[in-house]
Design a protein around this motif. Sequence first.
Motif, PDB file in Angstrom:
ATOM      1  N   LYS A   1      -2.336  -9.555  -9.364  1.00  6.66           N
ATOM      2  CA  LYS A   1      -2.529  -8.466  -8.372  1.00  6.66           C
ATOM      3  C   LYS A   1      -4.061  -8.446  -8.574  1.00  6.66           C
ATOM      4  O   LYS A   1      -4.944  -8.334  -9.222  1.00  6.66           O
TER       5      LYS A   1
ATOM      6  N   SER B   1      -2.815  -3.493  -2.371  1.00 12.33           N
ATOM      7  CA  SER B   1      -2.317  -4.395  -3.373  1.00 12.33           C
ATOM      8  C   SER B   1      -1.950  -5.686  -3.343  1.00 12.33           C
ATOM      9  O   SER B   1      -0.930  -5.444  -2.676  1.00 12.33           O
TER      10      SER B   1
ATOM     11  N   THR C   1       0.864  -1.173  -0.030  1.00  9.11           N
ATOM     12  CA  THR C   1       0.115  -0.265  -0.017  1.00  9.11           C
ATOM     13  C   THR C   1       0.830   1.170   0.006  1.00  9.11           C
ATOM     14  O   THR C   1       1.908   1.267   0.479  1.00  9.11           O
TER      15      THR C   1
ATOM     16  N   ASP D   1      -6.663  -5.555  -5.799  1.00  6.51           N
ATOM     17  CA  ASP D   1      -6.723  -4.502  -4.785  1.00  6.51           C
ATOM     18  C   ASP D   1      -7.906  -4.774  -4.012  1.00  6.51           C
ATOM     19  O   ASP D   1      -8.945  -5.217  -4.276  1.00  6.51           O
TER      20      ASP D   1
ATOM     21  N   GLN E   1      -2.830   5.852  -0.966  1.00  7.18           N
ATOM     22  CA  GLN E   1      -3.788   4.788  -1.501  1.00  7.18           C
ATOM     23  C   GLN E   1      -4.636   4.448  -0.496  1.00  7.18           C
ATOM     24  O   GLN E   1      -4.490   4.414   0.445  1.00  7.18           O
TER      25      GLN E   1
ATOM     26  N   THR F   1      -6.435   1.404  -1.046  1.00  8.54           N
ATOM     27  CA  THR F   1      -6.466   0.114  -1.162  1.00  8.54           C
ATOM     28  C   THR F   1      -5.079  -0.483  -0.659  1.00  8.54           C
ATOM     29  O   THR F   1      -3.910   0.057  -0.559  1.00  8.54           O
TER      30      THR F   1
END
Length: 125
Positions: A116, A105, A97, A118, A101, A103
Amino acid sequence: MFQKRQEYYQVLGEFLKKFSEMETSLIAYCSVIKYLSYCQDGFDRFSPLTISQRIEFISDFINESLPELKNDWGKIKQNISSIHENRRYLIHGIGLTGLFQNTISTHIPKKGKTIKKDFSVEDIK
């Protein structure tokens, strides 16, 4: 940034706790189907199985003995599979992260590639 990371750790802990409860419930259902009770023999027999194997055992029982529940069980089974896949990312994946961000990942190896996905805190909840 550290507050956001702490929030992720908290919801990941709750996710893991709920996932464990779901796994225990699947073992209990399998035990009740096989032994008519949740007993040590059932735990010993079904706890080493994968989630997919437990779901298959329950599915076979429903298909044979409770066909009227097939549609409902199909939806439940699909939800369990989705949760199980997300668990793979959240628990076994490498999470990253950034400072700005919202989110995290997650990255897991799958068929020779890194995949990947999120997740926000709300997604995990």
